[in-house]
Design a protein around this motif. Structure first.
Motif, short mmCIF file in Angstrom:
data_model
loop_
_atom_site.label_atom_id
_atom_site.label_comp_id
_atom_site.label_asym_id
_atom_site.label_seq_id
_atom_site.Cartn_x
_atom_site.Cartn_y
_atom_site.Cartn_z
N LEU A 110 0.85 -1.20 0.00
CA LEU A 110 0.00 0.00 0.00
C LEU A 110 0.88 1.25 0.00
CD1 LEU A 110 -2.75 -1.05 2.59
CD2 LEU A 110 -3.07 -0.76 0.11
N LEU A 167 -1.22 4.23 -1.18
CA LEU A 167 -2.64 3.93 -0.96
C LEU A 167 -3.00 3.85 0.53
CD1 LEU A 167 -3.26 1.24 -3.76
CD2 LEU A 167 -4.20 3.56 -3.66
N ILE A 173 -3.03 -0.41 6.09
CA ILE A 173 -3.93 -1.57 6.25
C ILE A 173 -5.15 -1.24 7.11
CG2 ILE A 173 -2.63 -2.51 8.23
CD1 ILE A 173 -3.13 -5.33 7.07
N GLU A 205 -6.77 1.53 7.20
CA GLU A 205 -7.78 2.26 6.42
C GLU A 205 -8.56 1.30 5.52
OE1 GLU A 205 -5.78 5.42 4.22
OE2 GLU A 205 -4.49 5.75 5.95
N TRP A 206 -7.89 0.30 5.01
CA TRP A 206 -8.53 -0.65 4.08
C TRP A 206 -9.35 -1.70 4.83
CZ3 TRP A 206 -8.58 -0.74 -1.31
CH2 TRP A 206 -7.84 0.28 -1.92
N PHE A 207 -8.81 -2.16 5.96
CA PHE A 207 -9.45 -3.26 6.69
C PHE A 207 -9.53 -2.88 8.17
CE2 PHE A 207 -6.65 -4.97 3.29
CZ PHE A 207 -7.63 -5.40 2.40
N GLN A 226 -6.75 -8.85 -2.14
CA GLN A 226 -7.49 -7.63 -2.47
C GLN A 226 -6.55 -6.46 -2.76
OE1 GLN A 226 -10.87 -6.88 0.14
NE2 GLN A 226 -10.84 -4.71 -0.44
N VAL A 227 -5.47 -6.37 -1.96
CA VAL A 227 -4.50 -5.29 -2.17
C VAL A 227 -3.74 -5.50 -3.50
CG1 VAL A 227 -2.33 -4.33 -1.26
CG2 VAL A 227 -4.29 -4.68 0.26
N GLU A 279 -5.81 -4.23 -6.23
CA GLU A 279 -5.77 -2.76 -6.31
C GLU A 279 -4.49 -2.29 -7.02
OE1 GLU A 279 -8.16 -0.72 -5.51
OE2 GLU A 279 -9.46 -2.22 -4.57
#
Ligand code: MG
Length: 159
Positions: free
Chosen positions: A50, A55, A58, A60-62, A80-81, A84
């Motif tokens: 990320l 990006l 972690i 923020e995403w999960f 998933q990452v 992206e």
């Protein structure tokens, strides 16, 4: 353009929990206390990826407040990452990782962890390196209270 990313993660150890490192279940008396499966190496890898793609992180995403990630398989989060990064046309060049554990001793497991990471990233093994360090019997790692991991990645972007 070549870009670099770094990641770090620490989890507390507790008796009787499963221990996941690099997408492998490691036989041990203790495992990581976590909202997800507590895989420090995959979490540090996700943060490094990320970071390389700017990006965020972690959390923020999960978010660990989201029940969707309760007990989550970190290999799925990594997938998933990777998706992206793929969408944004990033290609991973290489990965270098360090796992810090006093116990279990990771040196015999390094080849298997490296193989698992290279398979998760669909990278040749020569593009993935896994190092193991102890805590020299001091600090939270050395006292077997926690384990941690650090990861550096290089990615190449087509744009
Ligand atoms: Mg974590």
């Amino acid at each position: 353009m070549i870009r670099i990313g770094i990641g770090h993660d620490t989890h507390r150890l507790q008796e009787g929990l499963p221990l996941w490192i690099g997408g492998l279940k490691i036989p041990h008396s203790h495992g990581c206390v976590a909202h997800s499966d507590g895989d420090v190496l995959l979490h540090a890898l996700i943060d490094a990826l990320l970071g390389a793609a700017a990006l965020g992180d972690i959390g923020e995403w999960f978010p660990d407040t989201d029940p969707a990630w309760q007990g989550a398989d970190s290999a799925r989060l990594l997938e998933q990452v990777l998706q992206e990064l793929h969408i944004r046309k990033y290609r991973i060049i290489n990965v270098d990782a360090i796992v810090f554990t006093q116990k279990p001793k990771l040196s015999p497991l390094k080849p298997a962890i490296r193989e698992r990471i290279s398979s998760l990233l669909q990278l040749p093994p020569e593009c993935v390196n896994v190092k193991a360090k102890t805590g020299e019997l001091v600090g939270p790692i050395g006292r077997e209270e926690a384990i941690s991991a650090q990861v550096a990645v290089l990615v190449d972007s087509a744009t």
